[in-house]
Enzyme design. Structure first.
Site, PDB file in Angstrom:
ATOM      1  N   ASP A  91      26.698  54.074 -46.137  1.00 45.69           N
ATOM      2  CA  ASP A  91      25.942  53.787 -47.230  1.00 45.69           C
ATOM      3  C   ASP A  91      26.215  54.944 -48.279  1.00 45.69           C
ATOM      4  O   ASP A  91      27.165  54.841 -49.117  1.00 45.69           O
ATOM      5  CB  ASP A  91      24.260  53.549 -46.840  1.00 45.69           C
TER       6      ASP A  91
ATOM      7  N   GLU B  84      31.494  54.253 -36.837  1.00 48.31           N
ATOM      8  CA  GLU B  84      30.134  54.222 -37.491  1.00 48.31           C
ATOM      9  C   GLU B  84      29.960  52.784 -37.707  1.00 48.31           C
ATOM     10  O   GLU B  84      30.717  52.226 -38.022  1.00 48.31           O
ATOM     11  CB  GLU B  84      30.325  54.987 -38.828  1.00 48.31           C
ATOM     12  N   ASP B  85      28.321  52.304 -37.889  1.00 50.95           N
ATOM     13  CA  ASP B  85      28.118  51.096 -38.062  1.00 50.95           C
ATOM     14  C   ASP B  85      28.236  50.973 -39.769  1.00 50.95           C
ATOM     15  O   ASP B  85      29.090  49.839 -39.734  1.00 50.95           O
ATOM     16  CB  ASP B  85      26.533  50.665 -37.758  1.00 50.95           C
TER      17      ASP B  85
ATOM     18  N   ASP C 145      19.842  48.165 -37.313  1.00 59.00           N
ATOM     19  CA  ASP C 145      18.373  48.029 -37.232  1.00 59.00           C
ATOM     20  C   ASP C 145      17.736  47.938 -38.332  1.00 59.00           C
ATOM     21  O   ASP C 145      18.097  48.609 -39.469  1.00 59.00           O
ATOM     22  CB  ASP C 145      17.882  48.909 -36.465  1.00 59.00           C
TER      23      ASP C 145
ATOM     24  N   GLY D  79      23.818  53.149 -34.197  1.00 57.35           N
ATOM     25  CA  GLY D  79      24.277  51.828 -34.717  1.00 57.35           C
ATOM     26  C   GLY D  79      25.477  51.191 -34.116  1.00 57.35           C
ATOM     27  O   GLY D  79      25.808  50.042 -34.392  1.00 57.35           O
TER      28      GLY D  79
ATOM     29  N   ARG E 213      18.580  44.965 -33.509  1.00 56.89           N
ATOM     30  CA  ARG E 213      20.007  45.478 -33.202  1.00 56.89           C
ATOM     31  C   ARG E 213      20.742  44.552 -32.382  1.00 56.89           C
ATOM     32  O   ARG E 213      21.805  44.307 -32.065  1.00 56.89           O
ATOM     33  CB  ARG E 213      19.940  46.704 -32.440  1.00 56.89           C
TER      34      ARG E 213
ATOM     35  N   PHE F 170      20.363  44.511 -47.668  1.00 56.02           N
ATOM     36  CA  PHE F 170      19.814  45.533 -46.151  1.00 56.02           C
ATOM     37  C   PHE F 170      20.382  44.614 -44.978  1.00 56.02           C
ATOM     38  O   PHE F 170      19.821  43.277 -44.886  1.00 56.02           O
ATOM     39  CB  PHE F 170      18.646  45.837 -46.065  1.00 56.02           C
TER      40      PHE F 170
ATOM     41  N   LYS G  34      29.277  50.032 -47.736  1.00 59.42           N
ATOM     42  CA  LYS G  34      28.870  49.397 -49.188  1.00 59.42           C
ATOM     43  C   LYS G  34      29.538  49.725 -50.493  1.00 59.42           C
ATOM     44  O   LYS G  34      29.176  49.359 -51.218  1.00 59.42           O
ATOM     45  CB  LYS G  34      27.352  50.143 -49.009  1.00 59.42           C
TER      46      LYS G  34
END
Ligand code: IMP
Ligand code: MG
Length: 184
Positions: free
Chosen positions: A113, A109-110, A169, A54, A175, A162, A141
């Site tokens: 969550d 990190e992407d 992705d 990610g 992506r 989302f 988030k």
């Protein structure tokens, strides 16, 4: 501009609801993050560790905005173990070749969550005795119950949908989008 719905359906994707962060917004934020990171590490060796897959686009844009010497490596992590989430451990499918001891580690990190992936990685990386350990997340988030380590550097607060694109992705699709969009 959103790609046509027809072409996205053909690539197995769901439809996009709209753009959450466009290219110019992302670029400006990444530039600012690069400045912040440059200022935060005046001395020592810096190793930027991207969590695959990610983070691959974010990381490649970000390191080009950091104006000090650094090294780049990647982590590939997978969860395994019993079904209950709390008993799952993280296993490294690819372990950085670079020595971590004594270095400033910046884990990229992407999106944060539940925070479970990061929590396990932080514990694991701390065992390698880095000089310091910090997280740079593109999106957060803010739903995690407990984070071992809050991101020191953050791109954006994520809306509660989302998100895909710019490395993120849905079932391995989307992506490549140069912007971040929400799925319909
Ligand atoms: P966590 O362990 O629950 O924090 O999961 C983080 C990982 O889940 C991220 O690295 C993403 O791969 C994935 N993820 C969580 N939310 C999203 C989203 O909105 N879009 C795409 N991937 C997501
Ligand atoms: Mg993913």
């Amino acid at each position: 501009m959103l790609p046509s719905t027809a072409s996205l359906k053909q690539t197995g994707g769901r439809e996009l609801a709209g753009i959450a962060f466009d290219e110019a917004t992302i670029a400006a934020r990444v530039r600012a993050l690069g400045r912040d990171i440059t200022a935060a590490y005046p001395t020592g060796e810096l190793l930027v560790l991207g969590l695959l897959k990610g983070s691959f686009i974010f990381l490649s844009d970000l390191v080009r905005r950091i104006e000090r010497p650094l090294q780049v490596d990647f982590l590939v992590a997978a969860s395994y173990g019993a079904d209950t989430v709390s008993s799952r451990a993280v296993r490294l499918l690819y372990d950085p070749e670079t020595e971590l001891g004594g270095k400033h580690i910046l884990l990229v990190e992407d999106i944060v969550d539940t925070g479970k992936t990061l929590n396990r990685l932080v514990v694991l990386l701390r065992q390698r005795n880095p000089g310091s350990l910090n997280i740079c997340a593109l999106l957060h988030k803010h739903v995690a119950e407990h984070l071992e380590l809050e991101p020191k550097f953050l791109g954006f607060d994520a809306p509660p949908s989302f998100l895909v694109g710019y490395g993120l992705d849905h079932a391995e699709n989307f992506r490549h989008l140069p912007y971040i969009a929400s799925l319909a």
